[in-house]
Design an enzyme around this catalytic site. Sequence first.
Site, PDB file in Angstrom:
ATOM      1  N   HIS A  97     -15.489  43.722 -11.971  1.00  0.00           N
ATOM      2  CA  HIS A  97     -14.615  43.035 -12.920  1.00  0.00           C
ATOM      3  C   HIS A  97     -14.082  41.746 -12.294  1.00  0.00           C
ATOM      4  O   HIS A  97     -14.114  41.586 -11.060  1.00  0.00           O
ATOM      5  CB  HIS A  97     -13.450  43.940 -13.345  1.00  0.00           C
ATOM      6  N   SER A 126     -14.227  47.490  -7.473  1.00  0.00           N
ATOM      7  CA  SER A 126     -13.596  46.199  -7.231  1.00  0.00           C
ATOM      8  C   SER A 126     -14.017  45.612  -5.883  1.00  0.00           C
ATOM      9  O   SER A 126     -15.206  45.436  -5.627  1.00  0.00           O
ATOM     10  CB  SER A 126     -12.080  46.368  -7.339  1.00  0.00           C
TER      11      SER A 126
END
Length: 299
Positions: A157, A134
């Site tokens: 993501h 992330s």
Amino acid sequence: MSEQSSLLPMWAMDDPIPVCDEPETEGPAESARPEALRLPGAVQPPDGQPPGIHVLSIIGQIEGHLLLPSKNKTTKYEHVLPQLVAVEQDPRIEGLLVILNTVGGDIEAGLAIAEMVGSLSKPTVSLVLGGGHSIGAPIAVAADMSFIAPTATITIHPIRLSGLVIGVPQTYEYLDKMQDRVIQFLVKHSRITEARLREVMFRTGELVRDVGTVLIGRDAVEIGLIDQLGGLHDALRALQRLIAVRRAAPAGHAGAQAVHNGPLRPWRAPGDPFFGRPAGAGRGDNGAVDRHAHGRGDG
């Protein structure tokens, strides 16, 4: 238990403060060192030797403006940012090694750390061990040279929001702007194109309960997100090489020109075969070390 008491050390909750018979004394070199550099993460050199390299660990969850539960392992930006300022100001520190094993966390806190690492005037190298998921990805690519272990992973993501979300068009516009901040940082500081990054970020069918992609070791290198596959020895060797080049560079070296308002980095060596990337490839004409010359991906 109150929030205030949860911040106290374990011995302060149950027992009185211990009293030492003889106060500890610090030598001249130790007392002169900034407090931030005496915290865990600093490489302690032999007596009389300069520190040379400072190690910064990004672990657990990157904490934002809200305090996470005490059971969570966290990286607190209010601890990291002063350390980076001290690294920049201490003339005895010549390079920074960033080691990541993080699940991600707060977007703005992660970007703040990444911007600080990217704006240091000293050589920086990052190493992803375990995971750099992330918002940990921007911190990894912010360094002059990035490495990832063969078994380490990076999850790319879309950003998420927690808490109250108002279902109005402005909310989605805000999300899109925040997403673009992360994308542009990754593109600017790595070799991946914007089109390729968006493709892996919004991919469906790979994650069971999410949208995105898990990049394992070599995958992150092949798509251009991370520079090289390697471990601790490789990362330290690269950092020592960057430090040596910086020492040898004259004050008026052509590589000291600021590119795209980036920091002055006189140790940039065009086409240095050590970095495994020819001049003009990826991060601009200065090769692997010049990350600021890389613009938006053309897809």
